[in-house]
Design a protein around this motif. Structure first.
Motif, short mmCIF file in Angstrom:
data_model
loop_
_atom_site.label_atom_id
_atom_site.label_comp_id
_atom_site.label_asym_id
_atom_site.label_seq_id
_atom_site.Cartn_x
_atom_site.Cartn_y
_atom_site.Cartn_z
N ASN A 173 11.76 -3.84 7.84
CA ASN A 173 11.98 -3.28 6.45
C ASN A 173 12.58 -4.26 5.51
OD1 ASN A 173 11.10 -0.88 6.76
ND2 ASN A 173 12.73 0.12 7.11
N HIS A 174 13.52 -5.11 6.02
CA HIS A 174 14.41 -6.15 5.26
C HIS A 174 13.41 -7.20 5.11
CE1 HIS A 174 17.76 -8.47 3.51
NE2 HIS A 174 17.22 -9.16 4.36
N ARG A 177 10.58 -6.58 2.75
CA ARG A 177 11.27 -5.89 1.42
C ARG A 177 10.46 -4.61 1.13
NH1 ARG A 177 11.85 -11.08 -0.17
NH2 ARG A 177 13.94 -11.62 0.16
N HIS A 179 10.62 -0.51 1.72
CA HIS A 179 11.27 0.61 2.29
C HIS A 179 10.86 1.71 2.16
CE1 HIS A 179 14.70 -2.21 2.91
NE2 HIS A 179 14.18 -2.96 2.07
#
Lengths: 231, 144
Positions: A173-174, A177, A179
């Motif tokens: 997810n990070h 980016r 979510h």
């Protein structure tokens, strides 16, 4: 006669032990707020393997005693028709928007895993087994058997994959980016099958719905495709 | 324990309990028979459609639901309960990992690579594709 009686009693005892271990693992899972590493399948298997080392070190024999439980998994898997049926209206409404990502995952995940094993020159049975790593466990076991793989290993690869998907989700997810609950849920269902879906349910209701949709579609379609292609 | 406390009231309720229990048992029995029957049909269907018995069975049951127009009540009340505890039924098969210890140790690098690395790559790909597909929908509250 006497021999058959002993086998029957031994089976009954092992089935009781299995259910007991499962009950304990459910307690552990809820006490740990459903941590992936303490998933009931993992804990039950470890507890039962520990018991076999104490009581009867021949694991293959114990598995023989539990044949009935394993056979029941077949009819039970047929029962997955219920959740699949419930997903049909959603599938009709969302159409290609959900089918495309599911297809991408359903094709890329098994092929990439298989190619690694192929190029590193492992056993053909292992390569075939790895193809089923992302479809829901009961289908994976059946499909693996059909392709000449090993059902037990299929279940293990499957569970490990599910745990990896859940544990690396925040990282992925990070990096991207992204979510969104819908996209995350879909991804959890396609790649993490049952284990991913239970995580998605914890994220949000919407994520859970998308995950179960992805699980159902990917499970049925990929299992069919693999059987036709390699069976 | 909890059942005992709620069990006290009138005799009428107490009488009604037995048929109720019998009905529950019969419902479960019927559901289990349907599942086993469909599974066996799926095995027979292999001649027509070379798929695993479970998938054939699932497709048969799914078509029956579609023709019937809904899930029959006795299945809707029982099957979700079984599915909730499906993990239990995997355990005997998963125990096989013990028998493959040697092979797992021999191939561990290949397994780590194919399980961890390709899974993460697939996750990146699927999440990205899913995001692209789903954000084009009219109802998309989030914007990066």
């Amino acid at each position: 006669m006497d021999w058959a009686y002993t086998v029957f009693v031994e089976s009954a005892v092992w089935i009781c032990l299995l259910v007991l271990c499962y009950g304990i693992s459910l307690r552990i899972a809820s006490a740990s707020q459903q941590h992936v590493l303490l998933h009931p399948i993992v804990v039950t298997t470890i507890l039962l393997l520990v018991l076999t080392q104490i009581i009867e070190p021949d694991v293959a024999r114990v598995m023989g005693h539990l044949d009935l439980v394993q056979w029941l998994l077949g009819p039970l898997t047929v029962g997955l028709a219920l959740p699949v049926y419930k997903q049909l209206p959603v599938l009709r409404r969302m159409g290609i928007k959900v089918v495309l990502p599911i297809m991408v995952g359903g094709i890329f995940a098994p092929l990439s895993a298989w190619s690694v094993l192929y190029f590193l020159g492992t056993d053909v049975a292992w390569q075939m087994t790895m193809l089923t790593k992302s479809i829901t466990t009961p289908f994976a076991m059946d499909t693996a058997t059909m392709l000449g793989g090993i059902a037990g290993l299929a279940a293990v690869f499957n569970i490990v994959t599910g745990v990896i998907v859940v544990m690396t989700l925040p990282m992925v997810n990070h990096i991207l980016r992204i979510h969104g609950d819908q996209a995350s849920g879909l991804m959890l269902g396609v790649l993490g099958h049952g284990i991913g879906t239970s995580k998605a349910v914890l994220l949000s209701e919407q994520a859970g719905a998308f995950a179960s949709l992805a699980l159902c579609v990917n499970g049925v379609v990929t299992a069919m495709a693999l059987s036709f292609l390699f069976g | 324990m909890r059942q005992q406390t709620s069990k006290q009231p009138t005799k009428v309720q107490h009488k009604a309990r037995l048929p109720e229990m019998a009905e529950t048992v019969l419902t479960h029995l019927a559901a289990i028979l349907v599942l086993i029957g469909t599974y066996q049909l799926g095995e027979l269907a292999y001649v027509i459609l070379p798929l695993p018995a479970t998938i054939n069975g699932l497709l048969i049951l799914l078509f029956m639901f579609i023709i019937y127009g809904q899930i029959p009540d006795f299945l809707a009340r029982t099957v979700p309960l079984y599915l909730k505890h499906m993990s239990l039924f995997f355990v005997p098969a998963v125990m096989a990992v013990w028998l493959y210890q040697q092979a797992v140790l021999e191939y561990w690098h290949a397994l780590v690579l194919s399980l961890v690395v390709t899974t993460i790559l697939s996750m990146l790909l699927v999440l990205w594709v899913a995001h692209r597909c789903l954000t084009n929908t009219p109802v998309s509250p989030e914007k990066p």
